[in-house]
Scaffold this motif. Structure first.
Motif, PDB file in Angstrom:
ATOM      1  N   UNK A  50       0.838  -1.207   0.000  1.00  0.00           N
ATOM      2  CA  UNK A  50       0.000   0.000   0.000  1.00  0.00           C
ATOM      3  C   UNK A  50       0.866   1.248   0.000  1.00  0.00           C
ATOM      4  N   UNK A  51       1.901   1.257   0.826  1.00  0.00           N
ATOM      5  CA  UNK A  51       2.800   2.416   0.888  1.00  0.00           C
ATOM      6  C   UNK A  51       3.510   2.607  -0.449  1.00  0.00           C
ATOM      7  N   UNK A  52       3.974   1.505  -1.052  1.00  0.00           N
ATOM      8  CA  UNK A  52       4.621   1.593  -2.378  1.00  0.00           C
ATOM      9  C   UNK A  52       3.653   2.132  -3.422  1.00  0.00           C
ATOM     10  N   UNK A  53       2.405   1.647  -3.390  1.00  0.00           N
ATOM     11  CA  UNK A  53       1.403   2.093  -4.363  1.00  0.00           C
ATOM     12  C   UNK A  53       1.134   3.584  -4.222  1.00  0.00           C
ATOM     13  N   UNK A  54       1.006   4.043  -2.993  1.00  0.00           N
ATOM     14  CA  UNK A  54       0.732   5.475  -2.771  1.00  0.00           C
ATOM     15  C   UNK A  54       1.929   6.320  -3.172  1.00  0.00           C
ATOM     16  N   UNK A  55       3.138   5.859  -2.835  1.00  0.00           N
ATOM     17  CA  UNK A  55       4.336   6.608  -3.209  1.00  0.00           C
ATOM     18  C   UNK A  55       4.503   6.671  -4.727  1.00  0.00           C
TER      19      UNK A  55
ATOM     20  N   UNK B 203     -11.886  -6.228  -3.543  1.00  0.00           N
ATOM     21  CA  UNK B 203     -11.169  -6.917  -4.614  1.00  0.00           C
ATOM     22  C   UNK B 203     -10.658  -5.918  -5.655  1.00  0.00           C
ATOM     23  N   UNK B 204     -11.505  -4.949  -6.015  1.00  0.00           N
ATOM     24  CA  UNK B 204     -11.097  -3.946  -7.008  1.00  0.00           C
ATOM     25  C   UNK B 204      -9.961  -3.081  -6.464  1.00  0.00           C
ATOM     26  N   UNK B 205     -10.076  -2.693  -5.188  1.00  0.00           N
ATOM     27  CA  UNK B 205      -9.048  -1.858  -4.568  1.00  0.00           C
ATOM     28  C   UNK B 205      -7.729  -2.633  -4.448  1.00  0.00           C
ATOM     29  N   UNK B 206      -7.822  -3.916  -4.138  1.00  0.00           N
ATOM     30  CA  UNK B 206      -6.611  -4.746  -4.043  1.00  0.00           C
ATOM     31  C   UNK B 206      -5.871  -4.776  -5.375  1.00  0.00           C
ATOM     32  N   UNK B 207      -6.613  -4.949  -6.478  1.00  0.00           N
ATOM     33  CA  UNK B 207      -5.962  -4.993  -7.789  1.00  0.00           C
ATOM     34  C   UNK B 207      -5.361  -3.640  -8.153  1.00  0.00           C
ATOM     35  N   UNK B 208      -6.044  -2.554  -7.798  1.00  0.00           N
ATOM     36  CA  UNK B 208      -5.488  -1.218  -8.079  1.00  0.00           C
ATOM     37  C   UNK B 208      -4.209  -0.986  -7.282  1.00  0.00           C
ATOM     38  N   UNK B 209      -4.203  -1.409  -6.013  1.00  0.00           N
ATOM     39  CA  UNK B 209      -3.011  -1.235  -5.176  1.00  0.00           C
ATOM     40  C   UNK B 209      -1.854  -2.065  -5.726  1.00  0.00           C
ATOM     41  N   UNK B 210      -2.133  -3.304  -6.121  1.00  0.00           N
ATOM     42  CA  UNK B 210      -1.075  -4.154  -6.680  1.00  0.00           C
ATOM     43  C   UNK B 210      -0.523  -3.577  -7.984  1.00  0.00           C
ATOM     44  N   UNK B 211      -1.420  -3.058  -8.842  1.00  0.00           N
ATOM     45  CA  UNK B 211      -0.963  -2.444 -10.093  1.00  0.00           C
ATOM     46  C   UNK B 211      -0.105  -1.210  -9.823  1.00  0.00           C
ATOM     47  N   UNK B 212      -0.572  -0.349  -8.913  1.00  0.00           N
ATOM     48  CA  UNK B 212       0.159   0.885  -8.621  1.00  0.00           C
ATOM     49  C   UNK B 212       1.499   0.585  -7.946  1.00  0.00           C
ATOM     50  N   UNK B 213       1.552  -0.448  -7.129  1.00  0.00           N
ATOM     51  CA  UNK B 213       2.812  -0.811  -6.476  1.00  0.00           C
ATOM     52  C   UNK B 213       3.839  -1.294  -7.497  1.00  0.00           C
ATOM     53  N   UNK B 214       3.362  -1.893  -8.597  1.00  0.00           N
ATOM     54  CA  UNK B 214       4.258  -2.358  -9.666  1.00  0.00           C
ATOM     55  C   UNK B 214       4.570  -1.262 -10.677  1.00  0.00           C
ATOM     56  N   UNK B 215       3.949  -0.082 -10.535  1.00  0.00           N
ATOM     57  CA  UNK B 215       4.214   1.026 -11.454  1.00  0.00           C
ATOM     58  C   UNK B 215       3.420   0.964 -12.734  1.00  0.00           C
ATOM     59  N   UNK B 216       2.220   0.401 -12.676  1.00  0.00           N
ATOM     60  CA  UNK B 216       1.351   0.345 -13.851  1.00  0.00           C
ATOM     61  C   UNK B 216      -0.093   0.532 -13.402  1.00  0.00           C
ATOM     62  N   UNK B 217      -1.012   0.563 -14.350  1.00  0.00           N
ATOM     63  CA  UNK B 217      -2.419   0.701 -14.009  1.00  0.00           C
ATOM     64  C   UNK B 217      -2.962   2.098 -14.269  1.00  0.00           C
ATOM     65  N   UNK B 218      -4.239   2.268 -13.951  1.00  0.00           N
ATOM     66  CA  UNK B 218      -4.941   3.534 -14.230  1.00  0.00           C
ATOM     67  C   UNK B 218      -4.356   4.716 -13.471  1.00  0.00           C
ATOM     68  N   UNK B 219      -4.039   4.505 -12.197  1.00  0.00           N
ATOM     69  CA  UNK B 219      -3.590   5.615 -11.354  1.00  0.00           C
ATOM     70  C   UNK B 219      -2.239   6.136 -11.820  1.00  0.00           C
ATOM     71  N   UNK B 220      -1.334   5.237 -12.153  1.00  0.00           N
ATOM     72  CA  UNK B 220      -0.013   5.652 -12.641  1.00  0.00           C
ATOM     73  C   UNK B 220      -0.158   6.375 -13.973  1.00  0.00           C
TER      74      UNK B 220
END
Length: 196
Positions: free
Chosen positions: A100-105, A157-174
């Motif tokens: 979560x911290x990685x995703x937010x950062x 479940x949706x939030x978990x996938x968004x956090x995992x994507x953002x932590x890896x540096x990909x996805x909608x938020x990035x």
């Protein structure tokens, strides 16, 4: 709201610093601790803020359950990945709080466009964000991206996938952060309007 006089000491929440300060604060009155302060292993400033942003209509206990369920889904997914991979086991982070911290950062924006009117024309001027505002936007974007997805799938479940994507540096938020930074870069010619 009651106010404490200036001679009241701040409450000590961490157990490590409690033992050291016990002798110093023998006869000094102490302010009451807030409801959300805790020394549990699940407490964190970012988790607490995210729970506040998830909360709707004052139902904080439901928001807490949703975040706990999200962490459980993240941990299960990461353990599954860990067990399936043979070579890259060191790179897989299983701790949901760290993810979560990685995703937010990773999704924190540095700049924001602000409309400033000069000479009858509105310019989109890039302005640096404060740390507090950038954390707020990152968490808000994560929640918005999760809420925009398919309505048949539950929020954890949706939030978990968004956090995992953002932590890896990909996805909608990035992608949203990169688009914002690209717009700020293209409008940097108007940056001097910030001070005039």
């Amino acid at each position: 709201m009651s106010m404490y006089p200036s001679h009241f000491a701040e409450p000590v929440i961490q157990k490590d610093s409690q033992a050291a300060s016990r002798n110093e604060l023998a006869h000094i009155p102490i302010k009451a601790a807030t409801n959300d302060s805790s020394d549990s292993i699940f407490f964190g400033v970012l988790q607490n803020k995210l729970v506040k942003y998830i909360t709707k209509k004052g139902n904080r206990s439901l928001a807490n359950e949703l975040l706990t369920e999200t962490f459980e889904i993240i941990k299960r997914t990461q353990i599954e990945r860990y067990n399936l991979s043979k070579s890259d086991r060191e790179k897989i982070i299983i701790d949901a709080e760290k993810l979560l911290i990685n995703a937010i950062e990773n999704s924190r924006p540095l700049l924001q466009l602000s409309a400033i009117k000069r000479g009858g024309v509105k310019y989109q001027v890039p302005i640096p964000l404060t740390e507090k505002k950038s954390y707020f936007l990152a968490m808000k974007w994560l929640l918005d991206a999760a809420r925009e997805k398919d309505r048949k799938v539950k929020l954890p479940e949706k939030l978990a996938w968004e956090i995992l994507d953002a932590a890896c540096g990909q996805g909608r938020v990035i992608k949203k952060k990169d688009d914002l930074h690209r717009q700020c870069e293209s409008n940097r010619a108007y940056a001097h309007y910030r001070w005039s």
